[in-house]
Design an enzyme around this catalytic site. Sequence first.
Site, PDB file in Angstrom:
ATOM      1  N   CYS A   9       0.648  -1.133  -0.148  1.00  0.00           N
ATOM      2  CA  CYS A   9      -0.166  -0.169   0.075  1.00  0.00           C
ATOM      3  C   CYS A   9       0.674   1.227  -0.003  1.00  0.00           C
ATOM      4  CB  CYS A   9      -0.745   0.106   1.114  1.00  0.00           C
ATOM      5  SG  CYS A   9      -2.077  -1.758   0.911  1.00  0.00           S
ATOM      6  N   CYS A  49     -13.093   0.394   8.480  1.00  0.00           N
ATOM      7  CA  CYS A  49     -11.950  -0.364   7.580  1.00  0.00           C
ATOM      8  C   CYS A  49     -12.206   0.546   6.185  1.00  0.00           C
ATOM      9  CB  CYS A  49     -12.496  -1.654   7.204  1.00  0.00           C
ATOM     10  SG  CYS A  49     -12.489  -2.815   8.764  1.00  0.00           S
ATOM     11  N   ILE A 102     -12.430  -1.263  -0.783  1.00  0.00           N
ATOM     12  CA  ILE A 102     -12.143  -1.604  -2.176  1.00  0.00           C
ATOM     13  C   ILE A 102     -12.511  -0.583  -3.273  1.00  0.00           C
ATOM     14  CG2 ILE A 102     -12.275  -3.471  -3.807  1.00  0.00           C
ATOM     15  CD1 ILE A 102     -11.149  -4.514  -1.188  1.00  0.00           C
ATOM     16  N   HIS A 131      -9.399   3.746  -1.545  1.00  0.00           N
ATOM     17  CA  HIS A 131      -7.885   3.177  -1.532  1.00  0.00           C
ATOM     18  C   HIS A 131      -7.809   2.291  -2.805  1.00  0.00           C
ATOM     19  CE1 HIS A 131      -4.240   1.959   0.048  1.00  0.00           C
ATOM     20  NE2 HIS A 131      -4.753   0.749   0.782  1.00  0.00           N
TER      21      HIS A 131
END
Lengths: 387, 387
Positions: free
Chosen positions: B85, B207, B210, B333
């Site tokens: 990442c 969280c 995607i 992300h």
Amino acid sequence: MKAQVAIVGAGMTQFGKLKGEMREIHAEAVRLTLEDTSISAKDIDAMYVGTWTPDLFLNQLFPAPMLADSLGLNNIPVSRVEDACATGSVAFRQAAMAVMSGLHRLVLVTGVEVMTQRPTRECVKTIAYASDRLWEQPFGITFPSSYALLASRHMHKYGTTPEQLAAVSVKNHRYSAKNPKAQYGEVTLEQVLSSKMVSWPLRLLDCCPISDGAAALVIARAEEAKKYTDTPVYVLGSGQARASLSLHDRPSLTSIPSTKQAAETAYRMAGVEAGDVDVAEVHDCFTIAEILAVEDLGFFKKGEGGKAVEEGSTEIGGKIPVNVSGGLLGKGHPIGATGVAQMVEIFEQLRGESGSRQVPGAEIGLTHNVGGTGGVVTVHIFSVKGG
Amino acid sequence: MKAQVAIVGAGMTQFGKLKGEMREIHAEAVRLTLEDTSISAKDIDAMYVGTWTPDLFLNQLFPAPMLADSLGLNNIPVSRVEDACATGSVAFRQAAMAVMSGLHRLVLVTGVEVMTQRPTRECVKTIAYASDRLWEQPFGITFPSSYALLASRHMHKYGTTPEQLAAVSVKNHRYSAKNPKAQYGEVTLEQVLSSKMVSWPLRLLDCCPISDGAAALVIARAEEAKKYTDTPVYVLGSGQARASLSLHDRPSLTSIPSTKQAAETAYRMAGVEAGDVDVAEVHDCFTIAEILAVEDLGFFKKGEGGKAVEEGSTEIGGKIPVNVSGGLLGKGHPIGATGVAQMVEIFEQLRGESGSRQVPGAEIGLTHNVGGTGGVVTVHIFSVKGG
């Protein structure tokens, strides 16, 4: 031009079907690299890892910190680079620029690939992911068939023969028999010409194998290089260029334009010409690739590469010895390791350490590393003089 | 220290579930990057692509030349970089070093990932390939569960609460609602605290999602930057560091040592301290990650990050506004794009172009990008002054 950076240590593992984890194979290459120098792992201040697809081969992404852990490095920057089969040399180029930038002084560059844990058929399919998923993969193209297109066009236009292709394989396997790190030994012309047809006109022994292996180098500032070794090898020139990913976008199939461009850049930076090169490691993933390379690098006129190989001009004692390591064909082709391993060979050749395959008096060496069918190509030029 | 390089153009696509091919999404980010500058694609002399795993997501390896084709670049060096990442910012750092090395003058760096074509469950499994295949993957660990270990330890040691974790998500989503490129809008504290439990104590809204998306920057030599834009953003400091890939090899779970190390390097190079930073984009892949970051970067004392967020100290008007782009939690992300997109936000903030989420008078900006749980971390420091 006075070199800015130098290689001060080099080493590689055996290439072939290896036992052990990727991290173990990788660490062995680094151990062999450091043992001839005054450098310990704690002196390294950045690491570049060239590895092509540990995720598809081994379910392991983010390899750089994992590999750094097993070397016991400090908490330094570690980065992975990927450019298909040019991965290793592109990682080297990044490492060299890291030193040239002034941000780092002593940089480790490694190349590693562990491929033989997957069946060969699956590897060939995986390798095809380096072709275009929209315009190539759906039609079933693989790299043997891409290079077969290049070979058949070269045969059509210049009269290159299957025997000339096979001569590349015979030469490189003859040298790999003299290289204790190589995957394979000698083959005869007859063995090549009677090996299984993979994609006409390329037979099994026209194709490089699936391999495991790792190679490593340490790069320092040129003016500090002799602190680490008595005989540094200076980087005189570095060229990298691209061409279209797909062959159908190219104006010609008998030349790799990115090889020409990368070579021009590297020669200009180094202040040398093709005729000055004493020893070359070129990207012979298939026999035709070596013929294209020796033409596009300017060693021979376009169309005369096949004849040159057949006549022995690329052997030791000939005009320009090419792939005396055994090349990808004989030594093996663990993808991410290859570009680095080519430089390990040149490092040893220029220091006169290559034993029975030594090119006598070699002073200027060249490496040529190709991604895909030339989507990315690098050319580097080295000498023990230039510090 | 006088900066050596500057960002002269920046742009990004919408983040979220996007239509179109990777090459189209990527080209859109580059178009938006160049349109505000005097630069055309033909002026670029090297490109670095940050993309994490186009092979596992899209069956496409060797993305650099494919993406270059669709931009109409010259036959320049193009290279892919991967560090989980942290991929995007590591690509940026390579691009900056390429300019600092003297080999290149005007370098394009891009980040791109197309993830939503695969089911979420498969993505989470793929993302787990960034953990150790020997010591972590066989035991079923995924990144939500890794960060859950960090969160529960922080709660145990410092009394950090689920409400403080949730406050990170509420803040970042509040800002992402003001960012037209962001994937998500506002969420309430109650929504976060009642969202589905993923891995205790992390719930779904703790969280990041995607995502698909791309971002791009152009880097020039500092002394030439005003040729390309009236308001370049100078790179004052660049730090990159590693930690062990696996959490079990770390001395502590309440700090990311590579964040501390990278920050120390970047602050020293820039000649600034944590207290000088006016706006920061930090790696909030999970809510706990932002709390760890604001502590390890030196904005707040260890153990006080949760309280700081809850009290509004990381909002606009507070001590240090953090993730006013919406962060990974709200903006999205797309893995390879993230590190570059963080810099796009800082570029716009420092130029006063961020509209309703502008940090008034911001002069010094920081980005913080984490690979895995800190196997690699980068910290960069920027200013419109420094040329």
